[in-house]
Every structure is written in structure tokens, then in C-alpha cells.
Motif scaffolding. Structure first.
Motif, PDB file in Angstrom:
ATOM      1  N   ALA A   1       0.801  -1.275   0.076  1.00  0.00           N
ATOM      2  CA  ALA A   1      -0.040  -0.093  -0.071  1.00  0.00           C
ATOM      3  C   ALA A   1       0.727   1.245  -0.013  1.00  0.00           C
ATOM      4  CB  ALA A   1      -0.897   0.100   1.157  1.00  0.00           C
ATOM      5  N   LYS A   2       2.011   1.333   0.748  1.00  0.00           N
ATOM      6  CA  LYS A   2       2.737   2.320   0.854  1.00  0.00           C
ATOM      7  C   LYS A   2       3.485   2.669  -0.454  1.00  0.00           C
ATOM      8  CE  LYS A   2       7.194   3.829   2.964  1.00  0.00           C
ATOM      9  NZ  LYS A   2       8.374   3.497   3.600  1.00  0.00           N
ATOM     10  N   LEU A   3       4.019   1.593  -1.220  1.00  0.00           N
ATOM     11  CA  LEU A   3       4.235   1.708  -2.546  1.00  0.00           C
ATOM     12  C   LEU A   3       3.554   2.190  -3.659  1.00  0.00           C
ATOM     13  CD1 LEU A   3       6.693  -1.310  -2.748  1.00  0.00           C
ATOM     14  CD2 LEU A   3       7.386   0.744  -2.313  1.00  0.00           C
ATOM     15  N   PHE A   4       2.408   1.910  -3.320  1.00  0.00           N
ATOM     16  CA  PHE A   4       1.100   2.390  -4.294  1.00  0.00           C
ATOM     17  C   PHE A   4       1.043   3.912  -3.957  1.00  0.00           C
ATOM     18  CE2 PHE A   4      -3.382   2.777  -5.062  1.00  0.00           C
ATOM     19  CZ  PHE A   4      -3.255   2.789  -6.566  1.00  0.00           C
ATOM     20  N   VAL A   5       0.590   4.191  -3.095  1.00  0.00           N
ATOM     21  CA  VAL A   5       0.122   5.599  -2.548  1.00  0.00           C
ATOM     22  C   VAL A   5       1.399   6.327  -3.097  1.00  0.00           C
ATOM     23  CG1 VAL A   5      -0.288   6.744  -0.557  1.00  0.00           C
ATOM     24  CG2 VAL A   5      -1.450   4.613  -0.854  1.00  0.00           C
ATOM     25  N   GLN A   6       2.675   6.057  -2.677  1.00  0.00           N
ATOM     26  CA  GLN A   6       3.797   7.030  -3.192  1.00  0.00           C
ATOM     27  C   GLN A   6       3.690   6.924  -4.690  1.00  0.00           C
ATOM     28  OE1 GLN A   6       7.023   4.826  -1.308  1.00  0.00           O
ATOM     29  NE2 GLN A   6       6.821   6.312   0.468  1.00  0.00           N
ATOM     30  N   ALA A   7       3.525   6.006  -5.563  1.00  0.00           N
ATOM     31  CA  ALA A   7       3.572   6.095  -6.651  1.00  0.00           C
ATOM     32  C   ALA A   7       2.226   6.990  -7.513  1.00  0.00           C
ATOM     33  CB  ALA A   7       3.630   4.506  -7.394  1.00  0.00           C
ATOM     34  N   ALA A   8       1.267   6.825  -6.676  1.00  0.00           N
ATOM     35  CA  ALA A   8       0.086   7.548  -7.062  1.00  0.00           C
ATOM     36  C   ALA A   8       0.209   8.909  -6.746  1.00  0.00           C
ATOM     37  CB  ALA A   8      -1.127   6.891  -6.265  1.00  0.00           C
ATOM     38  N   ALA A   9       1.028   9.308  -5.996  1.00  0.00           N
ATOM     39  CA  ALA A   9       1.127  10.722  -5.355  1.00  0.00           C
ATOM     40  C   ALA A   9       1.892  11.751  -6.563  1.00  0.00           C
ATOM     41  CB  ALA A   9       1.686  10.901  -4.034  1.00  0.00           C
ATOM     42  N   LYS A  10       2.959  10.708  -7.101  1.00  0.00           N
ATOM     43  CA  LYS A  10       4.074  11.030  -7.878  1.00  0.00           C
ATOM     44  C   LYS A  10       3.647  11.146  -9.294  1.00  0.00           C
ATOM     45  CE  LYS A  10       8.175   9.324  -5.642  1.00  0.00           C
ATOM     46  NZ  LYS A  10       9.111   8.213  -5.602  1.00  0.00           N
ATOM     47  N   THR A  11       2.335  10.644  -9.565  1.00  0.00           N
ATOM     48  CA  THR A  11       1.834  10.676 -10.979  1.00  0.00           C
ATOM     49  C   THR A  11       1.411  12.174 -11.382  1.00  0.00           C
ATOM     50  OG1 THR A  11      -0.557  10.346 -10.660  1.00  0.00           O
ATOM     51  CG2 THR A  11       1.123   8.306 -11.150  1.00  0.00           C
ATOM     52  N   GLY A  12       0.972  13.051 -10.481  1.00  0.00           N
ATOM     53  CA  GLY A  12       0.398  14.253 -10.809  1.00  0.00           C
ATOM     54  C   GLY A  12      -0.951  14.474 -11.221  1.00  0.00           C
ATOM     55  N   ALA A  13      -1.599  13.130 -11.387  1.00  0.00           N
ATOM     56  CA  ALA A  13      -2.873  13.297 -11.697  1.00  0.00           C
ATOM     57  C   ALA A  13      -3.584  13.015 -10.713  1.00  0.00           C
ATOM     58  CB  ALA A  13      -2.909  12.316 -12.956  1.00  0.00           C
ATOM     59  N   PRO A  14      -4.958  13.373 -10.606  1.00  0.00           N
ATOM     60  CA  PRO A  14      -5.957  12.979  -9.292  1.00  0.00           C
ATOM     61  C   PRO A  14      -6.479  11.581  -9.960  1.00  0.00           C
ATOM     62  CG  PRO A  14      -7.014  14.402 -10.791  1.00  0.00           C
ATOM     63  CD  PRO A  14      -5.605  14.459 -11.379  1.00  0.00           C
ATOM     64  N   VAL A  15      -5.806  10.495  -9.129  1.00  0.00           N
ATOM     65  CA  VAL A  15      -6.254   9.228  -9.350  1.00  0.00           C
ATOM     66  C   VAL A  15      -7.150   8.587  -8.023  1.00  0.00           C
ATOM     67  CG1 VAL A  15      -5.315   6.691  -9.459  1.00  0.00           C
ATOM     68  CG2 VAL A  15      -4.191   8.657 -10.500  1.00  0.00           C
ATOM     69  N   ARG A  16      -8.129   7.878  -8.448  1.00  0.00           N
ATOM     70  CA  ARG A  16      -9.082   7.219  -7.428  1.00  0.00           C
ATOM     71  C   ARG A  16      -9.133   5.785  -7.526  1.00  0.00           C
ATOM     72  NH1 ARG A  16     -10.289  11.609  -9.375  1.00  0.00           N
ATOM     73  NH2 ARG A  16     -11.532  10.495 -11.240  1.00  0.00           N
ATOM     74  N   ILE A  17      -9.178   5.107  -6.609  1.00  0.00           N
ATOM     75  CA  ILE A  17      -9.341   3.494  -6.653  1.00  0.00           C
ATOM     76  C   ILE A  17     -10.514   2.977  -5.682  1.00  0.00           C
ATOM     77  CG2 ILE A  17      -7.761   3.370  -4.572  1.00  0.00           C
ATOM     78  CD1 ILE A  17      -6.541   0.736  -5.670  1.00  0.00           C
ATOM     79  N   ARG A  18     -11.118   1.939  -6.270  1.00  0.00           N
ATOM     80  CA  ARG A  18     -12.254   1.409  -5.733  1.00  0.00           C
ATOM     81  C   ARG A  18     -12.415  -0.100  -5.961  1.00  0.00           C
ATOM     82  NH1 ARG A  18     -16.144   0.469  -9.752  1.00  0.00           N
ATOM     83  NH2 ARG A  18     -15.779   1.875 -11.444  1.00  0.00           N
ATOM     84  N   VAL A  19     -13.063  -0.668  -4.980  1.00  0.00           N
ATOM     85  CA  VAL A  19     -13.292  -2.235  -5.068  1.00  0.00           C
ATOM     86  C   VAL A  19     -14.502  -2.506  -5.295  1.00  0.00           C
ATOM     87  CG1 VAL A  19     -13.370  -4.433  -3.732  1.00  0.00           C
ATOM     88  CG2 VAL A  19     -11.311  -2.699  -3.303  1.00  0.00           C
ATOM     89  N   GLY A  20     -14.847  -3.117  -6.483  1.00  0.00           N
ATOM     90  CA  GLY A  20     -16.148  -3.343  -6.752  1.00  0.00           C
ATOM     91  C   GLY A  20     -17.066  -2.014  -7.176  1.00  0.00           C
ATOM     92  N   ASP A  21     -18.229  -2.068  -6.705  1.00  0.00           N
ATOM     93  CA  ASP A  21     -19.181  -1.125  -6.900  1.00  0.00           C
ATOM     94  C   ASP A  21     -19.030   0.118  -5.837  1.00  0.00           C
ATOM     95  OD1 ASP A  21     -20.023  -1.905  -9.387  1.00  0.00           O
ATOM     96  OD2 ASP A  21     -21.614  -3.032  -8.320  1.00  0.00           O
ATOM     97  N   GLY A  22     -17.976  -0.141  -4.940  1.00  0.00           N
ATOM     98  CA  GLY A  22     -17.811   0.885  -3.604  1.00  0.00           C
ATOM     99  C   GLY A  22     -17.338   2.197  -4.145  1.00  0.00           C
TER     100      GLY A  22
END
Length: 94
Positions: free
Chosen positions: A19-40
Motif C-alpha cells: 500500500a505504501k509503494l502504491f500510494v507513493q507512486a500515485a502521489a508522484k503521477t501528478g494526476a488525481p487518481v482514485r481507486i475502488r473495489v467493486g461498486d464501492g
């Protein structure tokens, strides 16, 4: 809005180190990225607490979505990251 579905490959799911690696990578993209599970409800991919709250375990399919400039590239890189076993052996001395 572009999106990608990907199966979490990390043996511990999106918890602790993966999770830490994923969150750090997401923050570095510069784009607003969202993640969800199923229809959550989608949560910010750059928020450690939000990502941990998803409870995504090994084999869970998640959906990544992003807007704006760089969205496609951000989704590609994050999907590739989640497709790897982020719990795999760490380099010596790590």
C-alpha cells in the motif's frame, strides 16, 4: 473518464508495504487518481488511510480511475505496479 481494472498481485494485498509503494507512486503521477473495489465508493489513491480502508486482499479486482492531463499514463503505471507481487523479496540491505 479513463479507468483500468487490475487484480492485486501482492500476497498481502494492499496492506503495509504494498500500500505504501502504491500510494507513493500515485502521489508522484501528478494526476488525481482514485481507486475502488467493486461498486464501492472511489477513494483517493494518494491517501494511505483511504487505500488501507478498501481492504483489498490478494486477488481482489480494483478499478483505477483518473482525470486530466497524464491520466492515461498514470493509470498504466499504477496498473502495472499493482500487477506485480510487491511483497516479493526485497533487495539485500533493505
Amino acid at each position: 473518464m479513463p479507468e483500468r481494472k487490475v487484480v492485486v498481485a501482492a500476497s498481502s494485498g494492499l496492506h503495509a508495504r504494498p500500500a505504501k509503494l502504491f500510494v507513493q507512486a500515485a502521489a508522484k503521477t501528478g494526476a488525481p487518481v482514485r481507486i475502488r473495489v467493486g461498486d464501492g465508493k472511489p477513494v483517493p489513491a494518494s491517501s494511505m488511510l483511504a487505500v488501507l480502508s478498501l481492504g483489498a486482499t490478494h486477488g481482489t479486482e480494483v478499478t483505477l480511475e483518473a482525470d486530466g492531463p497524464g491520466a492515461e499514463e498514470a493509470l498504466e503505471s499504477l496498473a502495472a505496479l499493482l500487477s506485480k507481487d510487491l511483497d516479493a523479496a526485497e533487495p539485500a540491505g533493505a
